[in-house]
Design a protein around this motif. Structure first.
Motif, PDB file in Angstrom:
ATOM      1  N   GLN A   9     -11.192  -3.320  -7.165  1.00 41.56           N
ATOM      2  CA  GLN A   9     -10.536  -2.954  -5.907  1.00 41.56           C
ATOM      3  C   GLN A   9      -9.132  -2.418  -6.151  1.00 41.56           C
ATOM      4  O   GLN A   9      -8.722  -1.435  -5.530  1.00 41.56           O
ATOM      5  N   VAL A  10      -8.399  -3.049  -7.085  1.00 37.20           N
ATOM      6  CA  VAL A  10      -7.052  -2.556  -7.392  1.00 37.20           C
ATOM      7  C   VAL A  10      -7.132  -1.162  -8.003  1.00 37.20           C
ATOM      8  O   VAL A  10      -6.355  -0.267  -7.648  1.00 37.20           O
ATOM      9  N   LEU A  11      -8.102  -0.964  -8.912  1.00 33.21           N
ATOM     10  CA  LEU A  11      -8.249   0.357  -9.534  1.00 33.21           C
ATOM     11  C   LEU A  11      -8.522   1.427  -8.490  1.00 33.21           C
ATOM     12  O   LEU A  11      -7.902   2.500  -8.489  1.00 33.21           O
ATOM     13  N   SER A  12      -9.429   1.125  -7.554  1.00 36.52           N
ATOM     14  CA  SER A  12      -9.755   2.169  -6.571  1.00 36.52           C
ATOM     15  C   SER A  12      -8.605   2.352  -5.594  1.00 36.52           C
ATOM     16  O   SER A  12      -8.390   3.464  -5.099  1.00 36.52           O
ATOM     17  N   ALA A  13      -7.797   1.309  -5.342  1.00 40.10           N
ATOM     18  CA  ALA A  13      -6.620   1.484  -4.489  1.00 40.10           C
ATOM     19  C   ALA A  13      -5.618   2.419  -5.147  1.00 40.10           C
ATOM     20  O   ALA A  13      -5.060   3.316  -4.498  1.00 40.10           O
ATOM     21  N   VAL A  14      -5.406   2.239  -6.460  1.00 42.22           N
ATOM     22  CA  VAL A  14      -4.470   3.120  -7.173  1.00 42.22           C
ATOM     23  C   VAL A  14      -4.978   4.562  -7.147  1.00 42.22           C
ATOM     24  O   VAL A  14      -4.220   5.504  -6.885  1.00 42.22           O
TER      25      VAL A  14
ATOM     26  N   ALA B  93       5.517  10.436  -1.762  1.00 39.68           N
ATOM     27  CA  ALA B  93       5.520   9.328  -2.720  1.00 39.68           C
ATOM     28  C   ALA B  93       5.779   8.011  -2.010  1.00 39.68           C
ATOM     29  O   ALA B  93       5.155   6.982  -2.323  1.00 39.68           O
ATOM     30  N   LEU B  94       6.656   8.037  -1.023  1.00 42.03           N
ATOM     31  CA  LEU B  94       6.966   6.812  -0.272  1.00 42.03           C
ATOM     32  C   LEU B  94       5.733   6.316   0.469  1.00 42.03           C
ATOM     33  O   LEU B  94       5.378   5.127   0.400  1.00 42.03           O
ATOM     34  N   VAL B  95       5.053   7.237   1.181  1.00 42.37           N
ATOM     35  CA  VAL B  95       3.880   6.838   1.968  1.00 42.37           C
ATOM     36  C   VAL B  95       2.790   6.284   1.066  1.00 42.37           C
ATOM     37  O   VAL B  95       2.233   5.200   1.308  1.00 42.37           O
ATOM     38  N   SER B  96       2.486   7.010  -0.036  1.00 43.57           N
ATOM     39  CA  SER B  96       1.371   6.543  -0.868  1.00 43.57           C
ATOM     40  C   SER B  96       1.753   5.270  -1.614  1.00 43.57           C
ATOM     41  O   SER B  96       0.907   4.383  -1.800  1.00 43.57           O
ATOM     42  N   GLY B  97       3.030   5.129  -2.015  1.00 43.02           N
ATOM     43  CA  GLY B  97       3.439   3.890  -2.663  1.00 43.02           C
ATOM     44  C   GLY B  97       3.355   2.701  -1.719  1.00 43.02           C
ATOM     45  O   GLY B  97       2.902   1.615  -2.107  1.00 43.02           O
ATOM     46  N   GLY B  98       3.766   2.909  -0.469  1.00 46.99           N
ATOM     47  CA  GLY B  98       3.686   1.823   0.499  1.00 46.99           C
ATOM     48  C   GLY B  98       2.256   1.414   0.761  1.00 46.99           C
ATOM     49  O   GLY B  98       1.926   0.212   0.801  1.00 46.99           O
ATOM     50  N   LEU B  99       1.376   2.399   0.907  1.00 46.91           N
ATOM     51  CA  LEU B  99      -0.045   2.094   1.134  1.00 46.91           C
ATOM     52  C   LEU B  99      -0.643   1.371  -0.066  1.00 46.91           C
ATOM     53  O   LEU B  99      -1.434   0.429   0.083  1.00 46.91           O
ATOM     54  N   LEU B 100      -0.214   1.778  -1.273  1.00 42.98           N
ATOM     55  CA  LEU B 100      -0.712   1.126  -2.486  1.00 42.98           C
ATOM     56  C   LEU B 100      -0.302  -0.343  -2.499  1.00 42.98           C
ATOM     57  O   LEU B 100      -1.134  -1.227  -2.772  1.00 42.98           O
ATOM     58  N   ALA B 101       0.978  -0.613  -2.180  1.00 38.55           N
ATOM     59  CA  ALA B 101       1.441  -2.005  -2.166  1.00 38.55           C
ATOM     60  C   ALA B 101       0.642  -2.820  -1.160  1.00 38.55           C
ATOM     61  O   ALA B 101       0.205  -3.944  -1.445  1.00 38.55           O
ATOM     62  N   LEU B 102       0.406  -2.241   0.013  1.00 35.32           N
ATOM     63  CA  LEU B 102      -0.349  -2.932   1.063  1.00 35.32           C
ATOM     64  C   LEU B 102      -1.764  -3.269   0.590  1.00 35.32           C
ATOM     65  O   LEU B 102      -2.243  -4.405   0.713  1.00 35.32           O
ATOM     66  N   GLY B 109      -4.854 -10.953  -2.347  1.00 36.24           N
ATOM     67  CA  GLY B 109      -4.833 -12.095  -1.449  1.00 36.24           C
ATOM     68  C   GLY B 109      -6.222 -12.524  -1.025  1.00 36.24           C
ATOM     69  O   GLY B 109      -6.468 -13.712  -0.794  1.00 36.24           O
ATOM     70  N   ASP B 110      -7.143 -11.582  -0.946  1.00 42.12           N
ATOM     71  CA  ASP B 110      -8.501 -11.892  -0.515  1.00 42.12           C
ATOM     72  C   ASP B 110      -9.412 -12.272  -1.669  1.00 42.12           C
ATOM     73  O   ASP B 110     -10.567 -12.619  -1.453  1.00 42.12           O
ATOM     74  N   SER B 111      -8.902 -12.177  -2.916  1.00 40.26           N
ATOM     75  CA  SER B 111      -9.818 -12.311  -4.052  1.00 40.26           C
ATOM     76  C   SER B 111     -10.381 -13.721  -4.148  1.00 40.26           C
ATOM     77  O   SER B 111     -11.446 -13.912  -4.730  1.00 40.26           O
ATOM     78  N   GLU B 112      -9.680 -14.722  -3.564  1.00 40.90           N
ATOM     79  CA  GLU B 112     -10.212 -16.084  -3.640  1.00 40.90           C
ATOM     80  C   GLU B 112     -11.442 -16.243  -2.755  1.00 40.90           C
ATOM     81  O   GLU B 112     -12.330 -17.035  -3.040  1.00 40.90           O
ATOM     82  N   ARG B 113     -11.460 -15.489  -1.638  1.00 37.33           N
ATOM     83  CA  ARG B 113     -12.563 -15.673  -0.694  1.00 37.33           C
ATOM     84  C   ARG B 113     -13.878 -15.182  -1.259  1.00 37.33           C
ATOM     85  O   ARG B 113     -14.933 -15.724  -0.947  1.00 37.33           O
ATOM     86  N   TYR B 114     -13.820 -14.133  -2.051  1.00 32.67           N
ATOM     87  CA  TYR B 114     -15.061 -13.576  -2.595  1.00 32.67           C
ATOM     88  C   TYR B 114     -15.161 -14.006  -4.046  1.00 32.67           C
ATOM     89  O   TYR B 114     -14.835 -13.251  -4.948  1.00 32.67           O
ATOM     90  N   ASN B 115     -15.570 -15.238  -4.269  1.00 32.17           N
ATOM     91  CA  ASN B 115     -15.602 -15.759  -5.634  1.00 32.17           C
ATOM     92  C   ASN B 115     -16.900 -15.335  -6.306  1.00 32.17           C
ATOM     93  O   ASN B 115     -17.713 -16.157  -6.698  1.00 32.17           O
ATOM     94  N   SER B 116     -17.124 -14.036  -6.369  1.00 31.93           N
ATOM     95  CA  SER B 116     -18.363 -13.520  -6.933  1.00 31.93           C
ATOM     96  C   SER B 116     -18.030 -12.719  -8.168  1.00 31.93           C
ATOM     97  O   SER B 116     -17.451 -11.645  -8.086  1.00 31.93           O
ATOM     98  N   ASN B 117     -18.338 -13.263  -9.316  1.00 29.40           N
ATOM     99  CA  ASN B 117     -18.101 -12.537 -10.558  1.00 29.40           C
ATOM    100  C   ASN B 117     -19.401 -12.069 -11.175  1.00 29.40           C
ATOM    101  O   ASN B 117     -19.419 -11.618 -12.300  1.00 29.40           O
ATOM    102  N   GLU B 118     -20.488 -12.189 -10.441  1.00 26.04           N
ATOM    103  CA  GLU B 118     -21.784 -11.780 -10.962  1.00 26.04           C
ATOM    104  C   GLU B 118     -22.089 -10.371 -10.493  1.00 26.04           C
ATOM    105  O   GLU B 118     -22.150 -10.115  -9.291  1.00 26.04           O
ATOM    106  N   ARG B 119     -22.263  -9.477 -11.446  1.00 23.75           N
ATOM    107  CA  ARG B 119     -22.671  -8.128 -11.052  1.00 23.75           C
ATOM    108  C   ARG B 119     -24.189  -8.056 -11.079  1.00 23.75           C
ATOM    109  O   ARG B 119     -24.815  -8.540 -12.020  1.00 23.75           O
TER     110      ARG B 119
END
Lengths: 106, 170
Positions: A9-14, B93-102, B109-119
């Motif tokens: 997800q981070v990669l695709s966001a970048v 650059a400002l707009v895309s950097g801000g969107l990237l940070a968001l 922040g959401d990565s804990e909710r989807y505790n799926s590491n199985e592909r």
């Protein structure tokens, strides 16, 4: 250590934000088109990752991959049309810079 | 192992994408775009989406990049050697950097909710059955869309006589 969903997800966001910067900052219309392709690819990558990791219960792998196929189809149609418009613009104006095309400006 | 492959392909994709949005030459930008798309195809393989990787290389690498290069050839212009940024590039650059940070904040922040590491992956048979059973109507609409877009591209690109007189640049 294995790949996790958040890595992709981070990669695709970048990738998406690089494409957004390209769309907003480049002057040549062809460059803008290539940046749009980058953004579409970021979306595709995110969709495939969500499907493969099963992040959402109601988005199955088949759904995510079929939507990616449709996105690729629409991207192909879009590129064909956009390049036809760019060629027409070039014949008329001799330039494809998006800030010099202001026919609709009053 | 998969993490190493991921980092290699991700670095290829991102460095080529940076090349697309920063290089001065349009032809180099098209080749960087090809490298980036091939990196994304590799990531599809990593996610067990082999059919999509194949489609990605065939359609993007084989068709879209070629069409872009043809358009560059047909609209040859001295500007292409020195494609420049718009004046408002700091704003971009400002707009895309801000969107990237968001987006990165939201993803981490959401990565804990989807505790799926199985592909998991699906084979082409399942994908084809889904495409032609559950998604049959959108599939037909997509084919009509492609047809209409290609006819439209031909109509737009064909020059009718006397309509395309170059006018003075304002």
């Amino acid at each position: 250590m294995s790949v996790e969903l958040v890595d992709l997800q981070v990669l695709s966001a970048v990738l998406f934000c690089l494409g957004l910067y390209g769309v907003l900052a480049r002057r040549s219309a062809v460059m803008v088109l290539m940046a749009i392709e980058l953004m579409l690819n970021a979306v595709n990558l995110n969709l495939v990752a969500i499907g493969a990791f099963g992040a959402f219960r109601d988005v199955s792998i088949v759904t995510s991959q079929v939507i990616v196929i449709f996105v690729i189809t629409v991207a192909a149609a879009e590129v064909g049309l956009a390049l036809a418009i760019i060629m027409r613009l070039f014949r008329r104006h001799g330039s494809v810079n998006v800030d010099e095309i202001d026919l609709l400006k009053g | 192992m998969s993490l190493f492959v991921f980092y290699a392909l991700g670095a290829l994709t991102l460095l080529a994408a940076v090349g697309v949005v920063t290089t001065r030459s349009v032809v180099y930008a098209a080749l960087f775009l090809l490298a980036s798309l091939i990196g994304v195809a590799g990531l599809f393989v990593l996610l067990y989406a082999e059919f999509l990787a194949l489609v990605q290389i065939l359609i993007y690498g084989g068709a879209i990049i070629i069409v872009i290069l043809f358009a560059l050839m047909l609209t040859r212009n001295t500007d292409y050697q020195t494609a420049t940024e718009h004046r408002r590039w700091p704003f971009a650059a400002l707009v895309s950097g801000g969107l990237l940070a968001l987006m990165v904040t939201a993803a981490i922040g959401d990565s804990e909710r989807y505790n799926s590491n199985e592909r998991v992956g699906i084979d082409i048979t399942t994908l084809g059955a889904g495409l032609f059973e559950q998604w049959a109507v959108p599939f037909e609409i997509a084919s009509v869309l492609l047809l209409v877009a290609l006819i439209g591209a031909i109509v737009i690109a064909r020059s009718s006589d006397g309509e395309d007189q170059p006018e003075g640049k304002s």
